[in-house]
Design a protein around this motif. Structure first.
Motif, PDB file in Angstrom:
ATOM      1  N   CYS A   1       0.728  -1.156   0.101  1.00 12.29           N
ATOM      2  CA  CYS A   1       0.048  -0.038  -0.074  1.00 12.29           C
ATOM      3  C   CYS A   1       0.703   1.280  -0.020  1.00 12.29           C
ATOM      4  N   SER A   2       0.187   2.432  -0.318  1.00 10.45           N
ATOM      5  CA  SER A   2       0.917   3.668  -0.526  1.00 10.45           C
ATOM      6  C   SER A   2       1.620   4.140   0.767  1.00 10.45           C
ATOM      7  N   ASN A   3       1.159   3.564   2.022  1.00  9.44           N
ATOM      8  CA  ASN A   3       1.548   3.869   3.499  1.00  9.44           C
ATOM      9  C   ASN A   3       2.840   3.019   3.886  1.00  9.44           C
ATOM     10  N   ASP A   4       3.369   2.226   2.700  1.00 10.92           N
ATOM     11  CA  ASP A   4       4.216   1.152   3.273  1.00 10.92           C
ATOM     12  C   ASP A   4       3.941   0.249   4.086  1.00 10.92           C
ATOM     13  N   THR A   5       2.527  -0.279   4.023  1.00  9.47           N
ATOM     14  CA  THR A   5       2.265  -1.470   4.962  1.00  9.47           C
ATOM     15  C   THR A   5       1.753  -2.362   3.837  1.00  9.47           C
ATOM     16  N   TYR A   6       1.788  -3.667   4.332  1.00 12.02           N
ATOM     17  CA  TYR A   6       1.331  -4.668   3.273  1.00 12.02           C
ATOM     18  C   TYR A   6      -0.038  -5.380   3.766  1.00 12.02           C
ATOM     19  N   THR A   7      -0.712  -6.092   3.086  1.00  5.65           N
ATOM     20  CA  THR A   7      -2.150  -6.409   3.433  1.00  5.65           C
ATOM     21  C   THR A   7      -2.287  -7.634   2.319  1.00  5.65           C
ATOM     22  N   ASN A   8      -2.988  -8.632   2.823  1.00  5.02           N
ATOM     23  CA  ASN A   8      -3.685  -9.912   2.153  1.00  5.02           C
ATOM     24  C   ASN A   8      -5.438  -9.603   1.806  1.00  5.02           C
ATOM     25  N   SER A   9      -5.442  -8.312   2.057  1.00  7.95           N
ATOM     26  CA  SER A   9      -6.885  -7.807   1.962  1.00  7.95           C
ATOM     27  C   SER A   9      -6.828  -6.827   1.026  1.00  7.95           C
TER      28      SER A   9
END
Length: 290
Positions: A35-43
């Protein structure tokens, strides 16, 4: 760091919220969003971006929280990889751009030999990196260096107890009156065992702080409460399982013969990492909620 894109349509809604879809080599998580805020997600990135900064910081440290990641230190990802956690699945962003369950370590034979000759002071060998994971108060390639100022690092006392350094190599929890145990985890139930009853196979014993005498219940594994009245764990099968009550104190369960619970413990300041199958630094292991 450049990671490969998914070719074709991604099943995750990454692009619509400003993220990118990446493929991984983790069998249980074939694709994720960065994501644009440097986090990752599997959703989707929307779920991440709708949280305020405080919520993100709190949730990202909890491996049982959904969607967000935690960055691990001293991990199986090697010196050049970045460890991420999504749901309860660990993965590595490796130097070659791949996202896999572990990165190939570039440690040389000389470094790996530190584990071969043994870790000191209850250090735990990391077979992937060939180095030693050291308990609170020790450092060095073999945990040979005593650092007295760090003895209370990651030692979590319960019930208002406070960690205190007793000697250059030992620290312990000082408990409030009426509490006892290595981590102040036991609460007094009566002045004497003669007037106390412990449930579910718990055993009463007496402790004498100064001139006072208090009776405490020592509970069987899987039970808690001042009188061992609450059951919080049963073996679902053979193997190792989290001890939700004692996780912060490095405790975990081993189930044998499907019904027998054995309480295990990591060296002080360490917690059991179920993905790695060994004791690890507390920063890498988030404890489940009771």
């Amino acid at each position: 760091m450049i990671c490969p894109y998914i070719h074709g349509k991604c099943s995750l809604n990454c692009e619509n919220s400003g993220g990118r879809c990446l493929k991984t080599q983790i069998p249980t998580m074939p694709e994720i969003c960065v994501c644009s805020n440097d986090t990752y997600t599997n959703s989707t990135c929307t779920d991440v971006e709708n949280k305020n900064e405080h919520e993100i910081n709190m949730t990202s440290m909890n491996i049982h929280a959904r969607r967000l990641i935690a960055v691990c230190e001293h991990s199986f990802c090697g010196d050049d990889g970045i460890c991420i956690v999504i749901d309860s699945t660990f993965g590595c962003i490796c130097a070659d751009g791949n996202i896999a369950d572990r990165c190939i370590s570039n440690t040389n034979i000389g470094v790996a030999s530190y584990c071969a000759v043994g870790c000191l002071n209850d250090g735990v060998c990391n077979p992937i990196l060939g180095t030693c994971t050291c308990p609170s108060g020790f450092s060095g390639t073999r945990c040979e260096i005593a650092r007295s100022t760090d003895l209370c690092r990651d030692i979590a006392c319960r019930n208002g107890g406070v960690c205190n350094i007793i000697s250059p190599t030992y620290a312990t929890c000082w408990c409030l009156l009426g509490f006892h145990g290595d981590y102040c985890e036991r609460r007094s139930v009566a002045p004497r065992c003669a007037s106390s009853r412990c449930y579910n196979g718990g055993t009463c014993y007496e402790h004498s702080p100064a001139s006072s005498i208090f009776a405490y219940c020592l509970c069987k594994p899987g039970f808690t409460g001042s009188r061992c009245e609450t059951e919080y764990f049963r073996c679902p099968n053979n193997g190792y399982y989290a001890d939700a009550f004692g996780c912060a104190q490095g405790k975990y369960f081993e189930c044998v013969e499907k019904t027998i619970i054995v309480s295990r413990s990591c060296p002080r300041g360490l917690r059991y990492n179920f993905f790695l199958g060994r004791c690890d630094y507390a920063v890498n292991v988030a404890c489940p909620a009771l």
